[in-house]
Design a protein around this motif. Structure first.
Motif, PDB file in Angstrom:
ATOM      1  N   ARG A 156      36.420 -32.036  73.378  1.00 49.42           N
ATOM      2  CA  ARG A 156      35.387 -31.012  73.534  1.00 49.42           C
ATOM      3  C   ARG A 156      34.129 -31.391  72.852  1.00 49.42           C
ATOM      4  N   TYR A 157      34.134 -31.818  71.644  1.00 52.31           N
ATOM      5  CA  TYR A 157      33.050 -32.072  71.010  1.00 52.31           C
ATOM      6  C   TYR A 157      32.188 -33.087  71.291  1.00 52.31           C
ATOM      7  N   TRP A 158      32.791 -34.270  71.967  1.00 51.99           N
ATOM      8  CA  TRP A 158      32.103 -35.366  72.385  1.00 51.99           C
ATOM      9  C   TRP A 158      31.411 -34.801  73.872  1.00 51.99           C
ATOM     10  N   ALA A 159      32.231 -33.945  74.643  1.00 50.19           N
ATOM     11  CA  ALA A 159      31.592 -33.678  75.996  1.00 50.19           C
ATOM     12  C   ALA A 159      30.502 -32.704  75.730  1.00 50.19           C
ATOM     13  N   GLU A 160      30.286 -32.002  74.715  1.00 53.48           N
ATOM     14  CA  GLU A 160      29.088 -31.396  74.502  1.00 53.48           C
ATOM     15  C   GLU A 160      27.864 -32.268  74.040  1.00 53.48           C
ATOM     16  N   VAL A 161      28.123 -33.185  73.209  1.00 55.17           N
ATOM     17  CA  VAL A 161      27.143 -34.214  72.665  1.00 55.17           C
ATOM     18  C   VAL A 161      26.788 -35.049  73.725  1.00 55.17           C
ATOM     19  N   PHE A 162      27.654 -35.178  74.946  1.00 53.43           N
ATOM     20  CA  PHE A 162      27.095 -36.153  75.961  1.00 53.43           C
ATOM     21  C   PHE A 162      27.230 -35.282  77.398  1.00 53.43           C
ATOM     22  N   PRO A 163      26.366 -34.312  77.642  1.00 53.67           N
ATOM     23  CA  PRO A 163      26.473 -33.279  78.662  1.00 53.67           C
ATOM     24  C   PRO A 163      26.512 -34.212  80.043  1.00 53.67           C
ATOM     25  N   ASP A 164      25.723 -35.097  80.178  1.00 55.09           N
ATOM     26  CA  ASP A 164      25.587 -35.923  81.416  1.00 55.09           C
ATOM     27  C   ASP A 164      27.099 -36.489  81.916  1.00 55.09           C
ATOM     28  N   ALA A 165      27.999 -36.874  80.780  1.00 54.23           N
ATOM     29  CA  ALA A 165      29.450 -37.024  81.285  1.00 54.23           C
ATOM     30  C   ALA A 165      30.146 -36.014  81.731  1.00 54.23           C
ATOM     31  N   ARG A 166      29.645 -34.760  81.489  1.00 51.09           N
ATOM     32  CA  ARG A 166      30.486 -33.764  81.714  1.00 51.09           C
ATOM     33  C   ARG A 166      31.172 -33.688  83.228  1.00 51.09           C
ATOM     34  N   PRO A 167      30.406 -33.986  84.251  1.00 50.92           N
ATOM     35  CA  PRO A 167      30.814 -34.134  85.572  1.00 50.92           C
ATOM     36  C   PRO A 167      32.210 -35.095  85.868  1.00 50.92           C
ATOM     37  N   LEU A 168      32.349 -36.032  84.942  1.00 51.59           N
ATOM     38  CA  LEU A 168      33.503 -36.943  84.840  1.00 51.59           C
ATOM     39  C   LEU A 168      34.781 -36.267  84.435  1.00 51.59           C
ATOM     40  N   LEU A 169      34.631 -35.098  83.874  1.00 51.61           N
ATOM     41  CA  LEU A 169      35.565 -34.503  82.983  1.00 51.61           C
ATOM     42  C   LEU A 169      36.258 -33.121  83.714  1.00 51.61           C
ATOM     43  N   ILE A 170      37.413 -32.785  83.434  1.00 50.03           N
ATOM     44  CA  ILE A 170      38.152 -31.632  84.115  1.00 50.03           C
ATOM     45  C   ILE A 170      38.830 -30.849  83.003  1.00 50.03           C
ATOM     46  N   ASP A 171      38.715 -29.682  83.148  1.00 51.83           N
ATOM     47  CA  ASP A 171      39.354 -28.810  82.129  1.00 51.83           C
ATOM     48  C   ASP A 171      40.780 -28.544  82.632  1.00 51.83           C
ATOM     49  N   HIS A 172      41.776 -28.222  81.683  1.00 49.49           N
ATOM     50  CA  HIS A 172      43.127 -27.995  82.213  1.00 49.49           C
ATOM     51  C   HIS A 172      43.382 -26.985  83.377  1.00 49.49           C
ATOM     52  N   GLU A 173      42.433 -25.698  83.154  1.00 49.63           N
ATOM     53  CA  GLU A 173      42.370 -24.585  84.191  1.00 49.63           C
ATOM     54  C   GLU A 173      41.994 -24.845  85.394  1.00 49.63           C
TER      55      GLU A 173
END
Length: 123
Positions: free
Chosen positions: A32-49
């Protein structure tokens, strides 16, 4: 899993854009910390929900040669595109603003110990 492993998984997901099923990496608490530091990577990620009941799940990154044709799960050009598109735009690297650890007169080189010592040329 630490940050280096997170980057590997993100690069793997990035390399799969537009090729077959969409690749997304499940966000872990440490990520979570790194997802906030690198916001352009966020579309590659998915939350459990966000994971739906019928979504296909797997550990495709664990056998990249079989699933991607490359032992790393991404090519050198794919890795360069990931760095350029997802990491470098991060505010962390904005040297113009004077904020963060980046500056015009500093170069930081990080070598993962395992990679460094596993290469006989670097010993």
């Amino acid at each position: 899993m630490g940050f280096g492993n997170h980057l590997y998984l993100w690069a793997w997901a990035h390399a799969g854009r537009g090729v077959g099923p969409e690749r997304r990496v499940l966000i872990t608490p440490k990520m979570r910390y790194w997802a906030e530091v690198f916001p352009d990577a966020r579309p590659l990620l998915i939350d459990h929900e966000e994971v739906r009941l019928l979504d296909k799940r797997g550990y495709y990154w664990a056998d990249p040669l079989r699933h991607t044709g490359d032992r790393r799960g991404f090519t050198m050009s794919g890795r360069e595109a990931f760095i350029r598109e997802c990491l470098l735009p991060a505010p962390l690297f904005d040297v113009g603003s004077g904020s963060g650890p980046a500056s015009q007169d500093v170069l930081t080189l990080s070598v993962r110990r395992g990679d460094f010592y596993s290469d006989p040329g670097h010993r």
